[in-house]
Design an enzyme around this catalytic site. Sequence first.
Site, PDB file in Angstrom:
ATOM      1  N   HIS A 121      36.526  45.405  41.526  1.00 38.58           N
ATOM      2  CA  HIS A 121      37.032  45.383  40.150  1.00 38.58           C
ATOM      3  C   HIS A 121      35.862  45.796  39.250  1.00 38.58           C
ATOM      4  O   HIS A 121      34.695  45.557  39.591  1.00 38.58           O
ATOM      5  CB  HIS A 121      37.449  43.928  39.860  1.00 38.58           C
ATOM      6  CG  HIS A 121      38.101  43.688  38.543  1.00 38.58           C
ATOM      7  ND1 HIS A 121      37.397  43.577  37.369  1.00 38.58           N
ATOM      8  CD2 HIS A 121      39.398  43.480  38.210  1.00 38.58           C
ATOM      9  CE1 HIS A 121      38.228  43.321  36.376  1.00 38.58           C
ATOM     10  NE2 HIS A 121      39.450  43.268  36.856  1.00 38.58           N
ATOM     11  N   ASP A 198      32.416  38.111  44.709  1.00 39.74           N
ATOM     12  CA  ASP A 198      33.420  38.011  43.654  1.00 39.74           C
ATOM     13  C   ASP A 198      34.667  37.395  44.283  1.00 39.74           C
ATOM     14  O   ASP A 198      35.365  38.046  45.068  1.00 39.74           O
ATOM     15  CB  ASP A 198      33.716  39.414  43.109  1.00 39.74           C
ATOM     16  CG  ASP A 198      34.897  39.415  42.133  1.00 39.74           C
ATOM     17  OD1 ASP A 198      35.546  38.362  41.947  1.00 39.74           O
ATOM     18  OD2 ASP A 198      35.169  40.497  41.565  1.00 39.74           O
ATOM     19  N   GLN A 201      39.911  37.023  43.308  1.00 36.30           N
ATOM     20  CA  GLN A 201      41.155  37.042  44.083  1.00 36.30           C
ATOM     21  C   GLN A 201      41.045  36.113  45.290  1.00 36.30           C
ATOM     22  O   GLN A 201      41.992  35.420  45.639  1.00 36.30           O
ATOM     23  CB  GLN A 201      41.481  38.470  44.562  1.00 36.30           C
ATOM     24  CG  GLN A 201      41.760  39.472  43.450  1.00 36.30           C
ATOM     25  CD  GLN A 201      42.971  39.113  42.599  1.00 36.30           C
ATOM     26  OE1 GLN A 201      43.909  38.469  43.057  1.00 36.30           O
ATOM     27  NE2 GLN A 201      42.956  39.510  41.338  1.00 36.30           N
ATOM     28  N   LYS A 224      43.301  32.522  37.628  1.00 37.97           N
ATOM     29  CA  LYS A 224      43.908  33.100  38.833  1.00 37.97           C
ATOM     30  C   LYS A 224      44.426  32.012  39.759  1.00 37.97           C
ATOM     31  O   LYS A 224      44.940  32.295  40.837  1.00 37.97           O
ATOM     32  CB  LYS A 224      42.896  33.940  39.608  1.00 37.97           C
ATOM     33  CG  LYS A 224      42.158  34.977  38.795  1.00 37.97           C
ATOM     34  CD  LYS A 224      42.858  36.304  38.745  1.00 37.97           C
ATOM     35  CE  LYS A 224      41.969  37.351  38.110  1.00 37.97           C
ATOM     36  NZ  LYS A 224      42.665  38.501  37.621  1.00 37.97           N
ATOM     37  N   CYS A 362      41.812  48.002  36.707  1.00 36.76           N
ATOM     38  CA  CYS A 362      40.365  47.800  36.466  1.00 36.76           C
ATOM     39  C   CYS A 362      39.562  48.138  37.712  1.00 36.76           C
ATOM     40  O   CYS A 362      38.612  47.420  38.068  1.00 36.76           O
ATOM     41  CB  CYS A 362      40.059  46.371  36.014  1.00 36.76           C
ATOM     42  SG  CYS A 362      40.897  45.880  34.529  1.00 36.76           S
TER      43      CYS A 362
HETATM   44  N1  PMP Z   1      37.287  40.570  40.121  1.00 38.11           N
HETATM   45  C1  PMP Z   1      38.512  40.706  40.638  1.00 38.11           C
HETATM   46  C2  PMP Z   1      38.663  41.045  42.099  1.00 38.11           C
HETATM   47  C3  PMP Z   1      39.628  40.520  39.826  1.00 38.11           C
HETATM   48  O1  PMP Z   1      40.853  40.677  40.331  1.00 38.11           O
HETATM   49  C4  PMP Z   1      39.439  40.185  38.462  1.00 38.11           C
HETATM   50  C5  PMP Z   1      40.634  39.969  37.548  1.00 38.11           C
HETATM   51  N2  PMP Z   1      41.642  40.908  37.659  1.00 38.11           N
HETATM   52  C6  PMP Z   1      38.144  40.046  37.990  1.00 38.11           C
HETATM   53  C7  PMP Z   1      37.092  40.247  38.846  1.00 38.11           C
HETATM   54  C8  PMP Z   1      37.863  39.702  36.565  1.00 38.11           C
HETATM   55  O2  PMP Z   1      38.323  38.429  36.246  1.00 38.11           O
HETATM   56  P1  PMP Z   1      38.352  37.939  34.733  1.00 38.11           P
HETATM   57  O3  PMP Z   1      39.046  39.022  33.959  1.00 38.11           O
HETATM   58  O4  PMP Z   1      39.126  36.673  34.786  1.00 38.11           O
HETATM   59  O5  PMP Z   1      36.942  37.746  34.298  1.00 38.11           O
END
Ligand code: PMP
Length: 405
Positions: A121, A198, A201, A224, A362
């Site tokens: 992401h 990270d 997910q 999440k 993203c």
């Molecule tokens: N990493 C991953 C794999 C994600 O799916 C997401 C959220 N879609 C994020 C980071 C970012 O999370 P946040 O927007 O809650 O900071």
Amino acid sequence: MFDIESVRSDFPILGIQANGRPLVYLDNAATMQMPLPVQQTMQYHYEQVNANVHRGTHYLSHESTKAYEEAREAVASFLHAPSTRNVVFSAGTTGAINMVALGLRDYVGPGDVVVSTVLEHHSNFVPWQQLCLECGAQFKVVGIDQNGNLNLDELRAAVCGGAKVVACTCCSNVLGTVTPIREVVSIAHQAGALCLLDAAQGIRHGVLDVQALDCDFLAFSGHKLGAPTGIGVLYGKMSALELLKPAWFGGEMVDIVTTERTTWEELPLRLEPGTPNYAGAIGLGAALEYLEFVGRKEAAEYEDELVAYAVKSLSHIDGMNVYGNPEHRSGCVSFNIDGVHPFDLCTLIDKMGVALRSGNACAQPLLNALGCTAVARLSPAFYNSFEEIDAAVSAISRGAQILRK
Ligand code: PMP
């Protein structure tokens, strides 16, 4: 056995109508819905306990601080962290990763190597890319094989000769690829690199034990897994957290402030400047408790079954291209249908009550590698049913037929 009806009764939002049709919410990789016990915990906090934390000497301040620190204990126990000192609250995964990338701005220097992967992401990609650009370090991006699995040989090659940081997702938010994080951590450590995982997910798709994993940092977001937005966690080994130079400055993070200089508070408060999102943290504590109550492992296994079922059902649709076929897929499936733009498809099926994500998720470097600019993504949570997957697949099929005419 996973009692889905009982679980669903904790999420009244699942019973609403969207555009006059029963809601089928399958955008859980973006945000999971919040169960009633979490809402009730937060309501109670605001009604009976609310006060700023780590500040006043009065009754409410003590009670609020106690609840905030209990939430930290809940996180430490959920992750199997050695201590609450390893748990820093952040605004989310993005906040936690930026805290690390900015915190290492004196640790990474010209010529150093920082490694990330094409599965990331933007949150676990752009902060490292920018750090490297600012420090004159080399930013290396590890690729995937044709099925969407992380290429470990490429990772070994990327860190060969030494690296400062390896930043890797536990689970892709596009392909659902579950990465071999134990091996990733071990490869990073053999090269002398810190390893950040990270878990935005990954946190809901299995049990993560940070001590067994031996990762240096792990980041995740509350929203999440049924907690409110605006709260997340940075777990760090003490030795790794000690390396971080605070990026934000303000109240509570300090020890002594004079006109000449400032000394810092102990960890983790040193990395939590200003009034923290204590209500969010308390909600997060309740969400973790709820997940334990439902059964983390059972919930993750059930979600995997839903995803596998969705992949199979989607593949019967004419012109369907499901992205990736990873060894272990969790949390989501992304696809495109020949001759149909995912934005049009998702807009149309929304009129049928079905909520999917469309766009670049993203993850533009990954979409580039997949040869597309947008996907439709279906991501169930443990409160979704097989019937809902059927309803979504039938809406997708009808939608595609309409749009192709
Ligand atoms: N990493 C991953 C794999 C994600 O799916 C997401 C959220 N879609 C994020 C980071 C970012 O999370 P946040 O927007 O809650 O900071």
